[in-house]
Design a protein around this motif. Structure first.
Motif, PDB file in Angstrom:
ATOM      1  N   ALA A 231     -19.489  27.750 -36.902  1.00 33.04           N
ATOM      2  CA  ALA A 231     -18.086  27.451 -37.144  1.00 33.04           C
ATOM      3  C   ALA A 231     -17.867  25.953 -37.023  1.00 33.04           C
ATOM      4  N   ILE A 232     -16.733  25.494 -37.536  1.00 32.71           N
ATOM      5  CA  ILE A 232     -16.362  24.088 -37.414  1.00 32.71           C
ATOM      6  C   ILE A 232     -14.903  23.973 -36.990  1.00 32.71           C
ATOM      7  N   ASP A 233     -14.587  22.866 -36.321  1.00 31.86           N
ATOM      8  CA  ASP A 233     -13.213  22.465 -36.025  1.00 31.86           C
ATOM      9  C   ASP A 233     -12.954  21.148 -36.744  1.00 31.86           C
ATOM     10  N   LEU A 234     -11.760  20.992 -37.306  1.00 31.28           N
ATOM     11  CA  LEU A 234     -11.360  19.756 -37.957  1.00 31.28           C
ATOM     12  C   LEU A 234      -9.969  19.378 -37.470  1.00 31.28           C
ATOM     13  N   THR A 237      -4.856  13.025 -36.009  1.00 33.33           N
ATOM     14  CA  THR A 237      -3.560  12.639 -35.452  1.00 33.33           C
ATOM     15  C   THR A 237      -3.068  11.404 -36.197  1.00 33.33           C
ATOM     16  N   PHE A 238      -1.741  11.302 -36.318  1.00 26.51           N
ATOM     17  CA  PHE A 238      -1.122  10.191 -37.047  1.00 26.51           C
ATOM     18  C   PHE A 238       0.087   9.706 -36.253  1.00 26.51           C
ATOM     19  N   LYS A 239       0.176   8.389 -36.039  1.00 22.95           N
ATOM     20  CA  LYS A 239       1.275   7.784 -35.295  1.00 22.95           C
ATOM     21  C   LYS A 239       2.095   6.902 -36.231  1.00 22.95           C
ATOM     22  N   PRO A 240       3.125   7.475 -36.881  1.00 21.87           N
ATOM     23  CA  PRO A 240       3.929   6.673 -37.810  1.00 21.87           C
ATOM     24  C   PRO A 240       4.768   5.623 -37.099  1.00 21.87           C
ATOM     25  N   ILE A 241       5.330   5.985 -35.953  1.00 19.67           N
ATOM     26  CA  ILE A 241       6.122   5.066 -35.140  1.00 19.67           C
ATOM     27  C   ILE A 241       5.916   5.443 -33.678  1.00 19.67           C
ATOM     28  N   GLU A 242       6.188   4.505 -32.794  1.00 20.04           N
ATOM     29  CA  GLU A 242       6.134   4.811 -31.362  1.00 20.04           C
ATOM     30  C   GLU A 242       7.458   5.438 -30.945  1.00 20.04           C
ATOM     31  N   PRO A 243       7.448   6.483 -30.096  1.00 18.71           N
ATOM     32  CA  PRO A 243       6.283   7.120 -29.461  1.00 18.71           C
ATOM     33  C   PRO A 243       5.882   8.416 -30.156  1.00 18.71           C
ATOM     34  N   LEU A 244       6.139   8.555 -31.454  1.00 17.61           N
ATOM     35  CA  LEU A 244       5.888   9.795 -32.178  1.00 17.61           C
ATOM     36  C   LEU A 244       4.428   9.905 -32.597  1.00 17.61           C
ATOM     37  N   THR A 245       3.814  11.067 -32.291  1.00 15.13           N
ATOM     38  CA  THR A 245       2.448  11.367 -32.729  1.00 15.13           C
ATOM     39  C   THR A 245       2.433  12.717 -33.419  1.00 15.13           C
ATOM     40  N   LEU A 246       1.902  12.741 -34.620  1.00 17.63           N
ATOM     41  CA  LEU A 246       1.771  14.002 -35.374  1.00 17.63           C
ATOM     42  C   LEU A 246       0.319  14.447 -35.342  1.00 17.63           C
ATOM     43  N   GLY A 247       0.096  15.712 -35.135  1.00 14.91           N
ATOM     44  CA  GLY A 247      -1.264  16.233 -35.078  1.00 14.91           C
ATOM     45  C   GLY A 247      -1.432  17.484 -35.907  1.00 14.91           C
ATOM     46  N   ALA A 248      -2.612  17.670 -36.461  1.00  7.43           N
ATOM     47  CA  ALA A 248      -2.928  18.878 -37.224  1.00  7.43           C
ATOM     48  C   ALA A 248      -4.395  19.215 -37.006  1.00  7.43           C
ATOM     49  N   SER A 249      -4.697  20.507 -36.935  1.00 11.64           N
ATOM     50  CA  SER A 249      -6.086  20.908 -36.717  1.00 11.64           C
ATOM     51  C   SER A 249      -6.310  22.324 -37.208  1.00 11.64           C
ATOM     52  N   VAL A 250      -7.560  22.636 -37.496  1.00 17.83           N
ATOM     53  CA  VAL A 250      -8.003  24.006 -37.760  1.00 17.83           C
ATOM     54  C   VAL A 250      -9.233  24.216 -36.891  1.00 17.83           C
ATOM     55  N   THR A 251      -9.252  25.327 -36.164  1.00 21.55           N
ATOM     56  CA  THR A 251     -10.349  25.587 -35.231  1.00 21.55           C
ATOM     57  C   THR A 251     -11.004  26.928 -35.535  1.00 21.55           C
ATOM     58  N   ASP A 252     -12.283  27.017 -35.172  1.00 27.56           N
ATOM     59  CA  ASP A 252     -13.064  28.245 -35.347  1.00 27.56           C
ATOM     60  C   ASP A 252     -13.066  28.723 -36.782  1.00 27.56           C
ATOM     61  N   LEU A 253     -13.268  27.804 -37.701  1.00 24.07           N
ATOM     62  CA  LEU A 253     -13.379  28.147 -39.125  1.00 24.07           C
ATOM     63  C   LEU A 253     -14.839  28.451 -39.411  1.00 24.07           C
ATOM     64  N   GLY A 254     -15.163  29.721 -39.550  1.00 25.15           N
ATOM     65  CA  GLY A 254     -16.561  30.091 -39.759  1.00 25.15           C
ATOM     66  C   GLY A 254     -16.771  31.578 -39.628  1.00 25.15           C
ATOM     67  N   PHE A 255     -17.952  31.963 -39.158  1.00 24.19           N
ATOM     68  CA  PHE A 255     -18.297  33.379 -39.100  1.00 24.19           C
ATOM     69  C   PHE A 255     -19.232  33.633 -37.947  1.00 24.19           C
TER      70      PHE A 255
END
Length: 255
Positions: A231-234, A237-255
């Protein structure tokens, strides 16, 4: 189908080293961390789709009315064997070795009916348990993670996982009916079961007995996997302005 769960509260605790379990782009604040066996990131959880603490405070008639046709109990256990990570400039490496057990047990409503009411009639107390099912899996997960700060705004990360299966037990019934009386019980059942493990299982004639034997002299059987996976995790994170942080992920993609 069984689903493993994580403690999502960790997502917002910046000083928790194991936040990368939820998003591989997350980097710990410390330059090095070490998780001790068992005392590290270990957890155990049980959940269901019918019963709550409030349900248990009701009388048995009210409790029975709240139970769904099939109550699904999810079980998830994670035992830390080895866990560490370290920083190299703008990059962070992590490695984790974890023993996991996950599964689901489905209990039909008539099973709770039997537990709550027993056999009120002298005979012909019919309980239909067709939806009774079981699926449990035990495996070891080895995970190598990498995270890199690209600039002041972007951080990306990934994790590769090797899954080493030890055992799986599953069962399902196409027909399972019990006619319970005071003096006699009649059972009609038809279904299937599967087990993959180092145990040697012997089933007697007409299912009169089931024996599971572990031969300690055959240590090689314990080093051979019942199944392999990956499996893989991807994550990013993105910080457009302080103190805002945006995050996205996919975990346990596999078999």
């Amino acid at each position: 189908k069984a689903k493993a769960q994580q403690v999502n509260t960790l997502y917002f605790i910046e000083n928790a080293p194991v936040r990368h379990y939820l998003n591989p782009a997350f980097q710990p604040m410390s330059n090095f961390y070490l998780g001790f066996p068992v005392l590290g990131y270990s957890q155990f959880g049980v959940g269901n789709n019918s019963l709550t603490f409030y349900s248990l405070l009701q009388n048995k008639d009210q409790l029975y009315s709240l139970i769904k046709p099939t109550t699904l109990f999810n079980v998830d256990a994670q035992l830390n064997l080895l866990d560490f990570g370290f920083r190299v400039k703008n990059s962070y490496w992590s490695f984790a070795l974890t023993q996991k057990v996950s599964g689901q047990i489905g209990l039909p409503k008539d099973m709770f009916k039997f537990l709550l009411y027993g056999t009120p009639e002298m005979e012909n107390n019919i309980y239909k348990l067709n939806s009774l099912n079981l699926n449990l899996t035990s495996y070891t997960e080895a995970a190598l993670g990498y995270s890199k700060i690209l600039n002041d705004q972007w951080t990306v990360g990934g994790k590769a996982k090797f899954l080493y299966g030890q055992a799986n037990v599953s069962a399902h019934f196409d027909q399972f009916e019990i006619n319970a009386g005071i003096d006699q019980w009649t059972v009609k059942a038809q279904g299937y079961g599967n087990m993959s493990s180092p145990a040697e299982v012997t089933i007697g004639n007409n299912f009169e007995s089931v024996d599971a034997n572990f031969d300690g002299s055959k240590l090689s059987s314990y080093t051979k996997p019942s199944g392999l996976g990956g499996a893989i995790d991807l994550g990013a994170t993105f910080k457009p302005i302080e103190p805002l942080t945006l995050g996205a992920s996919v975990t346990d993609l596999g078999f």
